[in-house]
Design a protein around this motif. Structure first.
Motif, mmCIF file in Angstrom:
data_model
loop_
_atom_site.group_PDB
_atom_site.id
_atom_site.type_symbol
_atom_site.label_atom_id
_atom_site.label_comp_id
_atom_site.label_asym_id
_atom_site.label_seq_id
_atom_site.Cartn_x
_atom_site.Cartn_y
_atom_site.Cartn_z
ATOM 1 N N UNK A 154 0.851 -1.187 0.000
ATOM 2 C CA UNK A 154 0.000 0.000 0.000
ATOM 3 C C UNK A 154 0.892 1.243 0.000
ATOM 4 N N UNK A 155 2.039 1.156 0.638
ATOM 5 C CA UNK A 155 3.003 2.267 0.635
ATOM 6 C C UNK A 155 3.503 2.590 -0.766
ATOM 7 N N UNK A 156 3.696 1.559 -1.596
ATOM 8 C CA UNK A 156 4.110 1.783 -2.984
ATOM 9 C C UNK A 156 3.043 2.580 -3.737
ATOM 10 N N UNK A 157 1.786 2.215 -3.528
ATOM 11 C CA UNK A 157 0.673 2.900 -4.184
ATOM 12 C C UNK A 157 0.599 4.347 -3.689
ATOM 13 N N UNK A 158 0.722 4.548 -2.382
ATOM 14 C CA UNK A 158 0.687 5.888 -1.795
ATOM 15 C C UNK A 158 1.803 6.760 -2.383
ATOM 16 N N UNK A 159 3.019 6.216 -2.434
ATOM 17 C CA UNK A 159 4.162 6.977 -2.948
ATOM 18 C C UNK A 159 3.958 7.379 -4.410
ATOM 19 N N UNK A 160 3.361 6.498 -5.196
ATOM 20 C CA UNK A 160 3.120 6.800 -6.611
ATOM 21 C C UNK A 160 2.056 7.875 -6.788
ATOM 22 N N UNK A 161 1.152 7.995 -5.837
ATOM 23 C CA UNK A 161 0.046 8.952 -5.934
ATOM 24 C C UNK A 161 0.390 10.365 -5.473
ATOM 25 N N UNK A 162 1.314 10.503 -4.553
ATOM 26 C CA UNK A 162 1.534 11.784 -3.876
ATOM 27 C C UNK A 162 1.782 12.936 -4.841
ATOM 28 N N UNK A 163 2.776 12.841 -5.681
ATOM 29 C CA UNK A 163 3.116 13.970 -6.545
ATOM 30 C C UNK A 163 2.045 14.234 -7.616
ATOM 31 N N UNK A 164 1.637 13.234 -8.400
ATOM 32 C CA UNK A 164 0.603 13.515 -9.422
ATOM 33 C C UNK A 164 -0.705 14.022 -8.816
ATOM 34 N N UNK A 165 -1.100 13.466 -7.679
ATOM 35 C CA UNK A 165 -2.334 13.908 -7.029
ATOM 36 C C UNK A 165 -2.213 15.366 -6.589
ATOM 37 N N UNK A 166 -1.036 15.755 -6.129
ATOM 38 C CA UNK A 166 -0.808 17.133 -5.705
ATOM 39 C C UNK A 166 -1.010 18.139 -6.831
ATOM 40 N N UNK A 167 -0.836 17.709 -8.075
ATOM 41 C CA UNK A 167 -1.023 18.598 -9.221
ATOM 42 C C UNK A 167 -2.506 18.915 -9.459
ATOM 43 N N UNK A 168 -3.402 18.099 -8.909
ATOM 44 C CA UNK A 168 -4.834 18.335 -9.070
ATOM 45 C C UNK A 168 -5.325 19.508 -8.228
#
Length: 109
Positions: free
Chosen positions: A94-108
């Motif tokens: 789940x940490x891998x998924x979280x790490x992949x989401x942080x930066x792209x999600x922040x662009x929203x």
């Protein structure tokens, strides 16, 4: 977590939601059933704009999974603005998924 069973429903979801997490799983897959609530919690608590969807590859959505090239479970795909930007298959955290989401999600935001 929204259940998706058809290509039409999946396409509509990807077009209408800016950020989507897809879990390709199965009712007979223990790992899939274990991570499903964890991914739901991740979305609701840390990424509120993230739409989460479940596709049961061992059930009615089997043809959809085959058409999308999903032949092992579980698979998590992350989509942003209709484009897939990350995919995790079989062994991930789940940490891998979280790490992949942080930066792209922040662009929203």
């Amino acid at each position: 977590m929204k259940n998706v069973c058809s290509e039409e429903a999946l396409s509509e979801l990807l077009e209408s939601s800016p950020a989507v997490l897809l879990l390709f799983g199965g009712s007979h897959c223990g790992v899939c059933q274990a991570i499903k609530p964890q991914l739901e919690k991740l979305g609701s608590e840390e990424f509120p704009k993230l739409m989460t969807a479940y596709i049961d590859c061992q059930g009615a959505a089997g043809p959809l999974c085959a058409a999308r090239g999903i032949f092992s479970l579980p698979v998590v795909q992350l989509w942003l603005e209709g484009q897939r930007f990350s995919e995790f298959a079989r062994v991930f955290s789940i940490g891998d998924v979280r790490a992949a989401l942080v930066r792209p999600y922040g662009l929203l935001e």
